[in-house]
Each structure stands twice: as structure tokens, then as C-alpha cells.
Design an enzyme around this catalytic site. Structure first.
Site, PDB file in Angstrom:
ATOM      1  N   ASP A 132       0.868  -1.183   0.000  1.00 42.57           N
ATOM      2  CA  ASP A 132       0.000   0.000   0.000  1.00 42.57           C
ATOM      3  C   ASP A 132       0.900   1.227   0.000  1.00 42.57           C
ATOM      4  O   ASP A 132       2.126   1.089  -0.066  1.00 42.57           O
ATOM      5  CB  ASP A 132      -0.948  -0.018   1.217  1.00 42.57           C
ATOM      6  CG  ASP A 132      -2.292   0.617   0.892  1.00 42.57           C
ATOM      7  OD1 ASP A 132      -2.297   1.798   0.508  1.00 42.57           O
ATOM      8  OD2 ASP A 132      -3.334  -0.065   1.029  1.00 42.57           O
ATOM      9  N   HIS A 170      -3.004   3.273  -4.561  1.00 42.83           N
ATOM     10  CA  HIS A 170      -2.334   2.865  -3.317  1.00 42.83           C
ATOM     11  C   HIS A 170      -0.921   2.361  -3.609  1.00 42.83           C
ATOM     12  O   HIS A 170      -0.492   1.325  -3.107  1.00 42.83           O
ATOM     13  CB  HIS A 170      -3.144   1.779  -2.598  1.00 42.83           C
ATOM     14  CG  HIS A 170      -4.386   2.309  -1.936  1.00 42.83           C
ATOM     15  ND1 HIS A 170      -4.345   3.163  -0.866  1.00 42.83           N
ATOM     16  CD2 HIS A 170      -5.706   2.109  -2.208  1.00 42.83           C
ATOM     17  CE1 HIS A 170      -5.594   3.461  -0.486  1.00 42.83           C
ATOM     18  NE2 HIS A 170      -6.448   2.843  -1.288  1.00 42.83           N
ATOM     19  N   GLU A 180      -9.877   2.731  -5.062  1.00 40.23           N
ATOM     20  CA  GLU A 180      -9.487   4.104  -4.738  1.00 40.23           C
ATOM     21  C   GLU A 180      -8.317   4.604  -5.579  1.00 40.23           C
ATOM     22  O   GLU A 180      -7.273   4.968  -5.054  1.00 40.23           O
ATOM     23  CB  GLU A 180      -9.138   4.201  -3.237  1.00 40.23           C
ATOM     24  CG  GLU A 180     -10.324   3.862  -2.348  1.00 40.23           C
ATOM     25  CD  GLU A 180     -10.015   3.946  -0.862  1.00 40.23           C
ATOM     26  OE1 GLU A 180     -10.900   4.346  -0.108  1.00 40.23           O
ATOM     27  OE2 GLU A 180      -8.891   3.596  -0.444  1.00 40.23           O
TER      28      GLU A 180
HETATM   29  C1  TNX Z   1     -10.730   1.836   2.413  1.00 42.07           C
HETATM   30  S1  TNX Z   1     -11.394  -1.028   1.674  1.00 42.07           S
HETATM   31  C2  TNX Z   1      -9.647   1.202   1.839  1.00 42.07           C
HETATM   32  C3  TNX Z   1      -8.428   0.982   2.627  1.00 42.07           C
HETATM   33  C4  TNX Z   1      -8.518   1.620   3.980  1.00 42.07           C
HETATM   34  C5  TNX Z   1      -9.884   1.353   4.562  1.00 42.07           C
HETATM   35  C6  TNX Z   1     -10.078   1.830   5.953  1.00 42.07           C
HETATM   36  C7  TNX Z   1     -10.505  -0.553   0.527  1.00 42.07           C
HETATM   37  C8  TNX Z   1     -10.576  -1.335  -0.663  1.00 42.07           C
HETATM   38  N1  TNX Z   1      -9.748   0.560   0.637  1.00 42.07           N
HETATM   39  O1  TNX Z   1      -7.313   1.449   1.906  1.00 42.07           O
HETATM   40  O2  TNX Z   1      -7.527   1.106   4.794  1.00 42.07           O
HETATM   41  O3  TNX Z   1     -10.862   1.961   3.754  1.00 42.07           O
HETATM   42  O4  TNX Z   1     -11.289   1.399   6.508  1.00 42.07           O
END
Ligand code: TNX
Length: 766
Positions: free
Chosen positions: A206, A279, A343
Site C-alpha cells: 500500500d 495505493h 481508490e
Molecule cells: C478503504 S477497503 C480502503 C483501505 C482503507 C480502509 C479503511 C478498501 C478497498 N480501501 O485502503 O484502509 O478503507 O477502513
């Protein structure tokens, strides 16, 4: 041999006429069927463990069981391989017996008789789950990894027929935001196996750290595995503070292999996750040429979503990822590789000539389709290595690659869309599966990311959305609990966040839906807590937290555990077992600090609740408001005059309005002398909760003609952060029947159309 077999099978069918007694069976997850019989089996130092010769995985199961049993009993048990299934099961023996007639591949039948124990299964995995059930049947002491002397090693005689509801029973752990050593990863795997989970989703990369050694690209762990320092407190705190300490960690390939083997012996398949295209800060810090701008980049030291992502226009990105995935696929024997996909901001791609060129040469419509192109290309690469991809539900955007499995986290919709397209889905909506969320009143819990998810709510989760047809429902492989570690920095805290919520999820995933019973689960959980204690698990005792409500001048206390007795004090001291118990609502006639805790078996297993109730002249008085709160109502109709004060991180007592002013007119019901009026407001700019521009107080005797008695402009210089502020007005004994307070909203954020919130808790009239 045949005879004995038939005989025991006969037992199963006749046992149906017996009443199903479940109170003796306190196993989690609850087995499909359990019939209790007369007597009990006793494990002795002389007990023999029999297992089939020449079947390595069955020997592993037998040895695993012997290892556990020896650790807690101190007995040196003897394992005896047999060539053919014995015709009669010997006294004092525990038998592991392969049996083709058990239909479900992970199913088993466990027969505990006074003279012997037989675990029959079609596969070694089934036998392993039978052994886990047997272990729990011996009672909580069997959780201990050091010999406990004072225990009777007996298991109630019973016949259990059992198999899982879902084939994917997962738990996840993020080792990027915080790194956890191999010893803990193994322990985590043990804890999962204990609860019959069979998938471990290992989130290895990440923005904040690349944690897996890739031989071809050593800078990934050398540079990408280290960040300069780490954020302290919550990401919404302002100004941000950092600890000033470098934070590093990664697993060597040798360690990965060791963990994979450890998991294999516990019938857990590891799903490694390599995040892309978003990420990716840690990877870009190591190899800046893979980003759109060329860098330089830094391994992230705070939490969130970052704009620098893998460049989708550069072929080097795909060559690099192909190399990385080749090594990853070679390390992990499972059929799936998780490639992230969540994301991914498109800012850089929009401004990147290479990405734009790719969009035109590939005849893509936009950056969403470029993301889909990216994922499709990666899925083809992964397919070349004989594997399939799983991605977060964002991989649906711009078109789902054929054969990809969707992990649905932003609610159920991603999972529903996948199944409707005839593709597999794994459910982990934030609402029920995010174990990084608070599990009790945030005011009392250790700092977490946010959210609210109790163990009871996890238990109520149904992984198959009601809108699916039976045919579509087949594509729901199961579900998973996610443990993101932005706010979890130690193994103890991982255990705290994961348990007991993972216990609840294990039952959601294993037990048939119609056998799930919240009340009975809680009963078994109480017993299971002792098992976890003996395993040394730092599970959350939040289940025993006391909840208080103050209504009409009376405090009521409750806790989720109906068997607990609530003890309280009103003098600021900690409750003791001899303190008064709450049997009926407690009247309060003056401002009081109440402390309360749940007493179970002479002890307080949970936390002490501390709350301050203010008794003032407007307590329980009705008021009008031009705009009624919706989402944040403070829990009751007149929450601004209910005597309950809000806390930071907790929304219970706050009343929130979005894009509106507060203008309560409180009727004190008779002309009342007033010394002081005060009010608290909350500031949480990360959540768009802003201070009021001003607060003005008016009084009136007829409810129509109001006179201003004080106005305060709220300085807006310190806008950021999370805090509670208080504003008070001295009225010097003015007499009035009506009090009006006008708190003027901050208004929309400058330069954006986002609407801010205003939060108040109590209007205190003294
Ligand atoms: C969203 S769940 C994210 C993570 C974070 C998390 C915290 C997901 C696919 N992405 O990068 O750690 O929320 O709750």
C-alpha cells in the site's frame, strides 16, 4: 469393518428421534447438527490418536490435534498410524477416519462416545474442522498453550454432523500501514483456523509500505518498505503530528514460504494482495519511473488516498507488474491473486500524455475505462501464471474483466453487479465487515478510523443479498472480515479489533442461516471468551460496556450481556462488587458523575463507564426548532435539554444540523431567575463539523417578544481539528420564561459547495 461403520451410521439416523440438546455444545461456529448422548469421553495421558497411514495431510491433522492437546494438558500423547480402518474402535482412542460417504468436502462427523472418539471426513480439511470442534468440546482449558492441571479433560458425548455454508470464509490483515512479524501472522492464522476460516487475505502493499521481497526489484522492500515517520493521532486531527521515527518492515520470500506452509497445514489458503493501480506510493518511491510524473515520490506517512498511482500509459509499468506478479504467483499456491483496484484517483492520468495516448490508441472513452483496461491487462498476465484475479469493487467501473472475482466493500452493490454478470463475489461491506471500525461507544474505545460495528451487528449479517435469485446467489462465495491497520499498530490491538467480531463472522459463514440465533450465540460467546483468554487473545471486552440513558430525570443502565449485573456509583468513585446494583432507573436531582460497570461472576470484565449528567433549569423542558435534525438527533426528541453531554469521537448526545442554524426556543414553563446560559459545540473539520459563526441568546416572558441578552462572535482563526468548545453568557439573575438561542451556521466551505454541519449537545440554563 463394514459392520461397525454401518452400525455407527445407524446411530446417526436413529439419533434424529432424540431431542436435539444444544446447551452442552458451546462450540463457535455452531455446528449444523448436534445430538447429545449419555456420558463423556475423558482424554488421558494414555489416549491414542489413530490416523490413516500414508496420507500425509491426515497425519498433519492428527499431529496438529496432538500438538494442541499436549500443550494444554501436558500429556505425551501417542499417535498410531493404521493401515486399514479398524473393525472396532478401541477404548481410549481418538480416530481420524477418511470416509467417502461424507458429502461436503469440508464436512465431518464427530462422534464423541464414552469409550472412543471418531472423526470421519471425506477430506483432511473436514477432519481438521472436526478436530477443532473436538478441541472446543473439551472446554476452555483446551485453549491454553501451557499445561493447566486443575482441568478435567472431558468432552460430553455427542454426535455432531457439520459442514460449512460458504466456501470462502475469510479474514484479512493489512500489514502495510503497520507491519506485523511472522510470529504474529502465524498466531493470527491459528486464530482463524480455530474459527474454521479457510482464507487469509494478506494485504501486502500500500502507500505506506511495500512488505514483500521481490528478488528482481530489491528497492521495493529496501526503499518501499520504509517510511520516514508515522502520523500520530487521527488523520483528521490538525495540525497533523508525526512521531519522527522511521518505520520499516518486510517479509523475505523465505518467510512468505514458511507462512504459506504454516497456513496450508491449517487448511487456510492465503490470498496475497498487490495493490494497483492506486495505493502505490511505496512502489513509486522505489521505482519513480513507473509514475506519470516521474517523481520523486515518498512512501506515505499519513493515511488516505494519494494521487500518485501507477502510470497506465507506460508499458514499463506492465512489464514491472508482470515480473512482480510472476514471483508472487510462484510463492502462493492458491488460485487467486488480489490485485487491489480500489481508490485510484484519475488526476495524474488526466494530465499524462502517455495515459492520454493510451486512451486514444485503445479507443477508450475516459480514465474509468483506462482503469478497466489496466485491470484487464493485469488479469491476462495473472492468467498466464495460472491464476485468477480478485479485485475491490472498483474493478467493475469501466467494465469487469471476464473471470475476475469482485470483493464488494462499498456496500453490497458491487457483489450484486458481479453475480448478475455471472461472476463470483466475496462480500465485505463496510457496514458489517470492517473490523477497523469502533465496536462500542467511540468515547470509550481506543482511537479507531471511525464507523460503528458491534459484534451483534456482525452476527446479524447476511452475505447473500435478498435481491438475488437462487441462481445468482450461487456466485456469492462467502464473506470476509477486514482489518485495516492505520490505527492498529500492535498485535494486541489487531486481536482487540478482530475478536470477538471474527467469532460472530465465523458463524455467519459456517452455520446454516436458519440455525443462527443471536441469543444462543451470546451464551456460547461467554464461554468462548474463556477459551480465548486461555489462548491469550486480547479480545475486546466492549461487549460488557454499559450504556446509559438519562430520561425525565432518571438514568437507565444496560449492557449487551443480559446475565451481567450492573453496579454503579454517584460519587465519582469506581464501582465495586458491593456497590449498588441497577434494578430500576436511578433518579438524579443534581449534576452528577455516574460510574457504572457490568459485574459477571464477581468480576468486572469490561470497562467502567463514566458520564456526567447536568441537572439544570432547562432539563427536560420542551423546545421548538425551525429545522429538525435527521441523522444526528442526539437520540431523543428534546436532546438539547436532556442533561446529557456529548463527548469527542462519540455522536450519542450531539444534535447535528447540516446547512441550517439552530434556533431553539425553550419553554421553562414558569418565569425563572437565570444566572448563566451555556452551550457546547463540536469541531471536527475532517467530518465537515464546523463552529458556529455566532451565538446569541434572547429571553422572553410571553414567547413572542424576545430581547437579546448577549451575543458572541466565534473566532474562526482556529478552524481545523477535533475539539469541544464552550460558550457561556452571564445573565445575573434575569427572570424569564422563554430562552431562545441562535447558533448561526458556518455556511458552505469557501471555494467548494460542501455544506458544513453544526453540532450542539445541551443548552444549560442555571
Ligand atoms: C478503504 S477497503 C480502503 C483501505 C482503507 C480502509 C479503511 C478498501 C478497498 N480501501 O485502503 O484502509 O478503507 O477502513
Amino acid at each position: 469393518m463394514r459392520r461397525l461403520f454401518l452400525f455407527t451410521f445407524l446411530l446417526y439416523s436413529t439419533s434424529k428421534s432424540l431431542a436435539q440438546v444444544s446447551t452442552v455444545v458451546t462450540v463457535i461456529p455452531q455446528p449444523v447438527q448436534a445430538y447429545v448422548r449419555e456420558g463423556k469421553f475423558e482424554l488421558k495421558p494414555t489416549t491414542r490418536i489413530h490416523f490413516p497411514q500414508g496420507k500425509a495431510d491426515w497425519a498433519t491433522v492428527a499431529q496438529y490435534f496432538m500438538g494442541i492437546a499436549q500443550a494444554s494438558t501436558g500429556f505425551q500423547l501417542t499417535g498410531i498410524p493404521y493401515q486399514t480402518v479398524p473393525t472396532s474402535l478401541r477404548e481410549n482412542g481418538i480416530y481420524f477416519i477418511p470416509d467417502e460417504r461424507i458429502e461436503q468436502s469440508e464436512g465431518y462427523q464427530l462422534e464423541i462416545m464414552p469409550l472412543f472418539v471418531a472423526i470421519r471426513a471425506r477430506t483432511a480439511a473436514g477432519a481438521f474442522y472436526g478436530a477443532q470442534t473436538l478441541r472446543q468440546m473439551f472446554g476452555p482449558s483446551m485453549g491454553s498453550s501451557t499445561p493447566t492441571k486443575d482441568s478435567a479433560w472431558t468432552a460430553a458425548a455427542c454426535i455432531i454432523t457439520d459442514y460449512p455454508r460458504f466456501s470462502y470464509r475469510g479474514m484479512h490483515l493489512d500489514v502495510s500501514r503497520h507491519f506485523f512479524p511472522v510470529t504474529f501472522i502465524k498466531r493470527y492464522i491459528d486464530l482463524l483456523a480455530t474459527h474454521k476460516f479457510n482464507r487469509f487475505h494478506w494485504h501486502l502493499t500500500d502507500d505506506q509500505g511495500w512488505r514483500i521481497e521481490i528478488k528482481k526489484y530489491p528497492r521495493l522492500h529496501q526503499i518501499g518498505g520504509c517510511r520516514e515517520e508515522t502520523l500520530v493521532g487521527h488523520a483528521t486531527d490538525a495540525p497533523p503530528r508525526f512521531d519522527g521515527k522511521p518505520y520499516c518492515g518486510y517479509y523475505t520470500q523465505e518467510e512468505i514460504r514458511e507462512v504459506v506452509e504454516y497456513a496450508r497445514q491449517r487448511f487456510i489458503t492465503i490470498i496475497p494482495e498487490i495493490e494497483m493501480p492506486g495505493h502505490a506510493s511505496a512502489a513509486l518511491a522505489a521505482y519513480p519511473e513507473l509514475g506519470c510524473t516521474g517523481g520523486p515520490y515518498k512512501v506515505a506517512k499519513t493515511w488516505g488516498v494519494f494521487e500518485d498511482v501507477f502510470c497506465a500509459g507506460n508499458d514499463k509499468t506492465f512489464e514491472f507488474l508482470a515480473d512482480v506478479l510472476k514471483e508472487v504467483c510462484a510463492l502462493f499456491p492458491g488460485e487467486y491473486i488480489h490485485i487491489g483496484g480500489d481508490e485510484c484517483p484519475k488526476t495524474r492520468w488526466k494530465a499524462c500524455p502517455k495515459c492520454q495516448k493510451r486512451i486514444s490508441t485503445e479507443k477508450l472513452k475516459n480514465e474509468d475505462q483506462l482503469q478497466s483496461y489496466f485491470i484487464r491487462r493485469i488479469s491476462e498476465i495473472v492468467a498466464r501464471y495460472g491464476k485468477k484475479i480478485i479485485g475491490w469493487d472498483e474493478i467493475l467501473e469501466g467494465g469487469l474483466p471476464a473471470g475476475a472475482t469482485v470483493m464488494s466493500w462499498r456496500g453490497n452493490d458491487g457483489g450484486i453487479a458481479a453475480t448478475k454478470a455471472g461472476q463470483y463475489a466475496i462480500m465485505c461491506p463496510t457496514s458489517h465487515c470492517y473490523f477497523d471500525y469502533y465496536q462500542s461507544d467511540p468515547a470509550q474505545e481506543p482511537l479507531a478510523i471511525g464507523g460503528f460495528l458491534t459484534v451483534q451487528r456482525v452476527y446479524d449479517y447476511e452475505p447473500v443479498p435478498a435481491s438475488l435469485t437462487a441462481e445468482e446467489a450461487r456466485f456469492i462465495l462467502g464473506a470476509q472480515g477486514n482489518v485495516w491497520t492505520e490505527y492498529i499498530s500492535t498485535p494486541e490491538q489487531v486481536e482487540y479489533m478482530a475478536f470477538p467480531r471474527a467469532c460472530a463472522l465465523s458463524e455467519v459463514l459456517w452455520t446454516p442461516a436458519n440455525k443462527r440465533a443471536p441469543g444462543d450465540f451470546m451464551r456460547r460467546l461467554r464461554n468462548h471468551f474463556r477459551f480465548l483468554e486461555n489462548m491469550g487473545v486480547n479480545y475486546a471486552r466492549s461487549y460488557y460496556d454499559v450504556k446509559a440513558t438519562f430520561n425525565g430525570g432518571y438514568v437507565s443502565l444496560s449492557t449487551a450481556d443480559a446475565q451481567a449485573q450492573i453496579k454503579y456509583t454517584l460519587d465519582g468513585s469506581d464501582p465495586k462488587p458491593t456497590s449498588p446494583g441497577m434494578y430500576s432507573p436511578i433518579p438524579l436531582s443534581k449534576t452528577t458523575t455516574l460510574k457504572a460497570a457490568a459485574l459477571v461472576d464477581g468480576k468486572f470484565p469490561g470497562r467502567i463507564l463514566t458520564v456526567r449528567y447536568v441537572v439544570h433549569k432547562a432539563l427536560n423542558k420542551p423546545y421548538t426548532l425551525s429545522t429538525q435534525p435527521s441523522q444526528y438527533s442526539g437520540g431523543e426528541k428534546y436532546a438539547l435539554t436532556n442533561g446529557s453531554i456529548g463527548a469527542l469521537r462519540s455522536w450519542y448526545h450531539w444534535v447535528g444540523l447540516q446547512d441550517a442554524d439552530f434556533d431553539p426556543v425553550i419553554d421553562l414553563e414558569t418565569i425563572t431567575p437565570i444566572q448563566k446560559i451555556s452551550v457546547n459545540f463540536l469541531v471536527g473539520t475532517g467530518y465537515l463539523i464546523y463552529p458556529p459563526r455566532s451565538i446569541e441568546v434572547f429571553t422572553s416572558n410571553d414567547g413572542e417578544n424576545f430581547a437579546s441578552v448577549g451575543k458572541r462572535e466565534i473566532p474562526v482563526n482556529e478552524l481545523v481539528g477535533n475539539r469541544i468548545e464552550n460558550v457561556s453568557f452571564n445573565l445575573n439573575g434575569i427572570g424569564a420564561r422563554y430562552v431562545k438561542l441562535v447558533a448561526q451556521r458556518y455556511g458552505p466551505l469557501p471555494g467548494s459547495n460542501e455544506k458544513t454541519w453544526l453540532f450542539l449537545d445541551e443548552i444549560m440554563v442555571e
